[in-house]
Design an enzyme around this catalytic site. Structure first.
Site, PDB file in Angstrom:
ATOM      1  N   THR A  14       0.842  -1.203   0.000  1.00 19.58           N
ATOM      2  CA  THR A  14       0.000   0.000   0.000  1.00 19.58           C
ATOM      3  C   THR A  14       0.876   1.251   0.000  1.00 19.58           C
ATOM      4  OG1 THR A  14      -0.105   0.177   2.418  1.00 19.58           O
ATOM      5  CG2 THR A  14      -1.781  -1.178   1.340  1.00 19.58           C
ATOM      6  N   ASP A  15       0.279   2.384  -0.374  1.00 17.30           N
ATOM      7  CA  ASP A  15       0.977   3.662  -0.265  1.00 17.30           C
ATOM      8  C   ASP A  15       0.083   4.644   0.494  1.00 17.30           C
ATOM      9  OD1 ASP A  15      -0.923   4.743  -2.025  1.00 17.30           O
ATOM     10  OD2 ASP A  15       0.365   4.496  -3.767  1.00 17.30           O
ATOM     11  N   GLN A  16       0.539   5.886   0.623  1.00 15.09           N
ATOM     12  CA  GLN A  16      -0.208   6.817   1.471  1.00 15.09           C
ATOM     13  C   GLN A  16      -1.527   7.286   0.867  1.00 15.09           C
ATOM     14  OE1 GLN A  16       2.795   9.843   2.159  1.00 15.09           O
ATOM     15  NE2 GLN A  16       1.775  11.266   0.797  1.00 15.09           N
ATOM     16  N   GLY A  18      -3.585   5.048   0.388  1.00 14.70           N
ATOM     17  CA  GLY A  18      -4.422   4.008   0.987  1.00 14.70           C
ATOM     18  C   GLY A  18      -4.789   2.893   0.023  1.00 14.70           C
TER      19      GLY A  18
END
Lengths: 146, 146, 146, 146
Positions: A14-16, A18
């Site tokens: 995942t990344d920021q 979401g």
């Protein structure tokens, strides 16, 4: 022939935003490709030991619906083009709760010698595998560039 | 000897907590190690070509303050223990706006032969490099396990 | 309680030494942790939705035997320490053909609020989960630092 | 406008073929995109704080010449198509010792709201940034699909 590979999205993927980071799709397609090749009765590890590698020459990914952590996904993998020195595979990424795929992808590969990186004629080098792969070629997906 | 390596946190390195994912610290320490070795006048690529690899035998990371996307970080790298067959490096990860490090880390490595993965006496195989590394050994950081 | 998680080493996880790169072990432990938490009847996704996150405060990994592409591995996961604000898990990574584990690992986590990153008392916030986790605490592994 | 971003290939980015793994190119293009956006006087972090995200809708990468550990690469980044709700960037990856690029890439993005993931009119939401980006649109590269 079309194989199905199960993937569960990892937290590290995942990344920021979401959602699953877009670079991981290439890794999932690769895992699917490993299982696809295995379905022909030879592992990709064995192919490399027998002197044949399949570096990418092209990658395309189309992102339609984001995937999230812990999502259970299925990659559907097929060969759509094959010659003694090149192969093109295509992928659909699906999740049970959506009718349409989350993503489409394609990878193109050269068959090269493990030592020299020079083109290798896989039809001559591994005739049985080639015959099986040729028999399993499928229609290309319309969503992707040719 | 202590070297300084600049890192800018990549978007792909964030996770859905909105911080840099913890597995990337090992990759940053590795990038710092690459520059650390280069400071001795030989690249790690050349070491491998001369038949010596440094696989990890141990990794420790302590996470104090999270790092975020686009943060500009500095890794301070030092050797704290060296023998002809083993090395231990330690790392501090800092950001300009905090007095205390974001993270501390250590890695332990064996020197092994590139072909056989068997232990190699780096003092004998690369005496000049060994002498330089030995002269540069620093005190260990107190935050880490020994 | 000890859970078992199956991992197959991905091609992308190898490095030019021809073995699985050391940073991936943290990702495998995380995947194992996801399944470990699920075994208590709540997913980590749900925990985060209910406002509790578990960022790492410490990671240790000991590498004994390298893993290779397509290796089928099992991660054995246990909790060895638990308080209302902290947890420590330990991991053994095994492959069927070796008697001893390939790797040992530990991770330490704080329970924090998803919005504020401040410590959260998980015994109070999620008493049922806490009770189950407490009942499942196991003996620590001897190979690891405490 | 075309920006230049320096990349040094990390050890973790290699695979057992001894070359940089193909999935990393997407991460390098992303790092280049971060610097490209910064050149307009706003960081992508700030864009996200102001409620605009740029998830990928499409990725294409063409691999011509492999990259290796410690290679010093430059990514040349440009916008080739822009509308108030979409953007297409293209990338050339070069190494000083080769006349032709190692790789070409393109990414297509939607501008979406950080909370809702719904399309956002970036011309209206961030008119100054939009004007600058529009003024900097370049000709597309011929190597890539449109």
């Amino acid at each position: 022939m079309i194989t199905e590979t199960k993937i569960v999205v990892r937290y590290a993927e995942t990344d920021q935003m979401g959602i699953a980071h877009h670079a991981n799709y290439a890794v999932w397609f690769e895992q699917a490709r490993t299982e696809f090749i295995k379905s022909f009765g030879i592992s990709y590890s064995e192919m490399e030991k027998r002197g044949v590698m399949m570096p990418l020459t092209k990658l395309e990914t189309i992102y339609k619906i984001p995937a999230h952590y812990e999502d259970e996904l299925t990659v559907y993998t097929r060969t759509v083009r094959l010659s003694p020195v090149r192969i093109r595979l295509e992928y659909e990424l699906r999740r049970a709760d959506t009718e349409r795929p989350l993503s489409f992808g394609s990878t193109e590969h050269a068959f090269v010698d493990s030592q020299t990186f020079l083109p290798v004629n896989v039809k001559r080098r591994m005739p049985e595998l080639y015959a099986k792969m040729e028999a399993g070629v499928e229609e290309p997906l319309r969503a992707l560039s040719k």
